[in-house]
Design a protein around this motif. Structure first.
Motif, mmCIF file in Angstrom:
data_model
loop_
_atom_site.group_PDB
_atom_site.id
_atom_site.type_symbol
_atom_site.label_atom_id
_atom_site.label_comp_id
_atom_site.label_asym_id
_atom_site.label_seq_id
_atom_site.Cartn_x
_atom_site.Cartn_y
_atom_site.Cartn_z
ATOM 1 N N ALA A 1 4.738 5.336 -1.257
ATOM 2 C CA ALA A 1 4.953 4.570 -2.483
ATOM 3 C C ALA A 1 3.814 3.590 -2.717
ATOM 4 N N ALA B 1 0.650 5.429 -3.852
ATOM 5 C CA ALA B 1 0.777 5.857 -5.247
ATOM 6 C C ALA B 1 0.591 4.679 -6.188
ATOM 7 N N ALA B 2 1.228 3.552 -5.881
ATOM 8 C CA ALA B 2 1.145 2.374 -6.740
ATOM 9 C C ALA B 2 -0.281 1.845 -6.828
ATOM 10 N N ILE C 1 3.778 6.933 -12.270
ATOM 11 C CA ILE C 1 3.948 7.722 -11.047
ATOM 12 C C ILE C 1 5.019 8.789 -11.239
ATOM 13 N N GLU D 1 7.325 11.345 -8.971
ATOM 14 C CA GLU D 1 7.744 11.732 -7.621
ATOM 15 C C GLU D 1 8.390 13.109 -7.689
ATOM 16 N N TYR E 1 10.897 1.447 -3.043
ATOM 17 C CA TYR E 1 9.635 0.957 -2.504
ATOM 18 C C TYR E 1 8.521 0.868 -3.550
ATOM 19 N N TYR E 2 8.731 1.405 -4.729
ATOM 20 C CA TYR E 2 7.721 1.265 -5.779
ATOM 21 C C TYR E 2 7.800 -0.132 -6.380
ATOM 22 N N SER F 1 5.736 -0.685 -11.684
ATOM 23 C CA SER F 1 5.506 0.760 -11.810
ATOM 24 C C SER F 1 6.399 1.368 -12.879
ATOM 25 N N VAL G 1 8.130 4.904 -12.949
ATOM 26 C CA VAL G 1 8.338 6.067 -12.087
ATOM 27 C C VAL G 1 9.247 7.099 -12.745
ATOM 28 N N GLN H 1 12.021 -0.041 -12.358
ATOM 29 C CA GLN H 1 10.766 0.710 -12.358
ATOM 30 C C GLN H 1 10.982 2.215 -12.549
ATOM 31 N N THR I 1 3.646 11.599 -6.093
ATOM 32 C CA THR I 1 4.067 11.528 -4.700
ATOM 33 C C THR I 1 4.925 12.735 -4.353
#
Length: 213
Positions: A37, A40-41, A47, A49, A60-61, A65, A67, A91, A114
């Motif tokens: 995470a 990626a951030a 992002i 996933e 965890y992002y 973000s 996502v 996020q 991710t």
């Protein structure tokens, strides 16, 4: 893109697995989830996933973000949606059922993709990676976290002996970093830029594959 494999069989397996997935992996894979995470951030806010499953990585992002998570299993996604609500994960902008080999998303819209602990479950990883590249912006990265087989030496022999056991949980001793290198070599603007160990090392790795800007 036509994908020839047993999607319905996989969906049924994930329906069963969704019921106890978190109990098995919530702590065991936490190190790799956090690092994937974060990597990626660092690429930017948008992002994707792939293989979001029950949503263990989503928390965890960073809050900044945006996502989008996709998975083959609606039952897994139902668990992920529960987490989004219960944990207030603003996020997360969307969760959808999709096949990794046929993403219903526009070209070049994500800063990072991710792939946490799912690449060995995909029947055609190269096709999935090509789809991830398609939706990735120039300069973006595919972040793969997974059990990776040893390329040679005594560890490779140990893994070969354990192959029947690890196969039952979706890991493969045959899937190696060199397979990702080989895929990247067929795509001129993609290159493996980093391979790092994650807990429980040395069996698990995080691989960053960058698209040229």
């Amino acid at each position: 893109m036509s994908v020839q494999y047993d999607l319905e069989g996989q969906k049924k397996a994930y329906e069963i697995w969704a019921k106890f997935y978190d109990k098995v992996y919530v702590r065991f894979l936490a190190d790799g989830q956090k690092k994937a995470a974060a990597a990626a951030a660092a690429c930017g806010p948008d992002i994707l996933e792939v293989g979001v499953g029950t949503g263990l990585v989503l928390r965890y992002y960073p809050a900044s973000s945006r996502v989008v998570g996709v998975d083959l299993s609606e039952h897994m996604l139902a668990k992920a949606r529960e987490k989004v609500v219960a944990q207030g994960l603003t996020q997360v902008r969307g969760l959808s059922v999709m096949d990794a080999c046929n993403l219903g998303l526009p070209d070049a819209v994500f800063d990072a993709v991710t792939v946490p602990f799912v690449i060995t479950l995909v029947p055609n990883p190269e096709a999935a990676l090509s789809e991830m590249r398609r939706v990735l912006k120039p300069g973006g990265e595919i972040i793969v976290a997974s059990k990776m087989g040893a390329e040679d030496g005594p560890l490779m022999k140990i893994e070969a002996a354990l192959a029947p056991i690890v196969k039952t949980v979706g890991w493969s001793t045959d899937f190696k970093v060199s397979r990702l290198d080989a895929w990247a070599a067929t795509t001129p603007d993609m290159s493996v830029v980093e391979v790092t160990s994650i807990f429980p090392a040395p069996f698990f790795k995080m691989i960053r594959i960058k698209r040229a800007g």
